[in-house]
Write an enzyme that holds these catalytic residues in place. Structure first.
Site, PDB file in Angstrom:
ATOM      1  N   HIS A   1     -24.302 -78.149 -83.428  1.00 59.99           N
ATOM      2  CA  HIS A   1     -23.625 -77.074 -83.046  1.00 59.99           C
ATOM      3  C   HIS A   1     -24.279 -76.887 -81.763  1.00 59.99           C
ATOM      4  CE1 HIS A   1     -24.183 -72.697 -84.009  1.00 59.99           C
ATOM      5  NE2 HIS A   1     -25.710 -73.262 -83.786  1.00 59.99           N
TER       6      HIS A   1
ATOM      7  N   CYS B   1     -28.561 -70.511 -77.430  1.00 60.43           N
ATOM      8  CA  CYS B   1     -27.879 -70.948 -78.933  1.00 60.43           C
ATOM      9  C   CYS B   1     -26.590 -72.206 -77.872  1.00 60.43           C
ATOM     10  CB  CYS B   1     -27.197 -69.945 -79.425  1.00 60.43           C
ATOM     11  SG  CYS B   1     -27.932 -69.049 -80.058  1.00 60.43           S
TER      12      CYS B   1
ATOM     13  N   HIS C   1     -27.792 -78.095 -80.862  1.00 59.40           N
ATOM     14  CA  HIS C   1     -29.061 -77.879 -82.256  1.00 59.40           C
ATOM     15  C   HIS C   1     -28.599 -77.762 -84.025  1.00 59.40           C
ATOM     16  CE1 HIS C   1     -27.544 -73.509 -80.984  1.00 59.40           C
ATOM     17  NE2 HIS C   1     -27.585 -73.523 -82.768  1.00 59.40           N
TER      18      HIS C   1
ATOM     19  N   HIS D   1     -27.954 -76.919 -87.434  1.00 58.93           N
ATOM     20  CA  HIS D   1     -28.578 -75.986 -88.819  1.00 58.93           C
ATOM     21  C   HIS D   1     -28.144 -76.121 -90.425  1.00 58.93           C
ATOM     22  CE1 HIS D   1     -28.993 -72.419 -86.219  1.00 58.93           C
ATOM     23  NE2 HIS D   1     -27.655 -72.789 -85.374  1.00 58.93           N
TER      24      HIS D   1
ATOM     25  N   ASP E   1     -20.411 -82.413 -92.806  1.00 67.11           N
ATOM     26  CA  ASP E   1     -22.406 -82.899 -92.692  1.00 67.11           C
ATOM     27  C   ASP E   1     -22.954 -83.646 -91.518  1.00 67.11           C
ATOM     28  OD1 ASP E   1     -24.315 -82.364 -93.802  1.00 67.11           O
ATOM     29  OD2 ASP E   1     -23.694 -84.202 -95.688  1.00 67.11           O
ATOM     30  N   HIS E   2     -23.542 -84.212 -91.337  1.00 72.26           N
ATOM     31  CA  HIS E   2     -24.675 -84.581 -90.200  1.00 72.26           C
ATOM     32  C   HIS E   2     -23.171 -85.092 -89.169  1.00 72.26           C
ATOM     33  CE1 HIS E   2     -26.926 -85.640 -93.230  1.00 72.26           C
ATOM     34  NE2 HIS E   2     -27.560 -86.100 -92.911  1.00 72.26           N
TER      35      HIS E   2
ATOM     36  N   GLU F   1     -26.070 -69.694 -91.455  1.00 70.86           N
ATOM     37  CA  GLU F   1     -26.594 -70.248 -90.402  1.00 70.86           C
ATOM     38  C   GLU F   1     -27.779 -70.556 -90.772  1.00 70.86           C
ATOM     39  OE1 GLU F   1     -24.269 -70.688 -87.283  1.00 70.86           O
ATOM     40  OE2 GLU F   1     -26.313 -69.359 -86.333  1.00 70.86           O
TER      41      GLU F   1
HETATM   42 NI    NI Z   1     -26.928 -72.493 -83.790  1.00 66.28          NI
END
Ligand code: NI
Length: 135
Positions: free
Chosen positions: A13, A32, A38, A40, A78-79, A122
């Site tokens: 995200h 961020c 990036h 998580h 997911d992914h 997160e």
């Molecule tokens: Ni983040």
């Protein structure tokens, strides 16, 4: 009685407010807001509160809950790149708070008979919780 299913999913995200300038987004969200995104390793806890069914001895068959979470959360998120791949976050800033609210809404539609709480990690140390109480 409360029961819980833990689920992991990985997603990328970038935090940003589409109404703000690039400069303001960089100032408020810092790393961020990095333009190249990036990732998580999210951990989702889905808590359901209800009565024990006297016939089964279950609040819910956790296999059924597992499948609902797969369809509503894992398959779509997911992914994925949350900003680019998931229509929920085309405009909505994909913070942990907003992701938890979105997941709550999707799961609540499938599990209306239970009091639902979702807790989304997160990172190991940063997590949010959204439940019926705030809805
Ligand atoms: Ni983040």
């Amino acid at each position: 009685m409360k029961v819980c299913r833990r689920t992991k999913f990985n997603a990328a995200h970038r935090l940003l407010n589409h109404n703000w300038s690039d400069e303001k987004n960089a100032e408020v969200f810092g790393k961020c807001n990095s333009p190249n995104y990036h990732g998580h390793n999210y951990v989702l806890e889905t808590w359901l509160e209800g009565e024990i069914n006297p016939d089964t001895g279950y609040v819910i068959d956790l296999g059924i809950l597992k499948n609902i979470i797969k369809e509503e959360v894992e398959d779509p998120f997911d992914h994925k790149n949350l900003n680019l791949d998931c229509p929920e976050f085309k405009i909505l800033n994909p913070t942990a708070e907003n992701i938890a609210v979105v997941i709550f809404g999707k799961l609540k539609k499938r599990l209306p008979q239970f009091k639902l709480t979702v807790r989304l990690y997160e990172t190991e140390n940063n997590y949010v919780e959204y439940s019926e109480d705030y809805n």
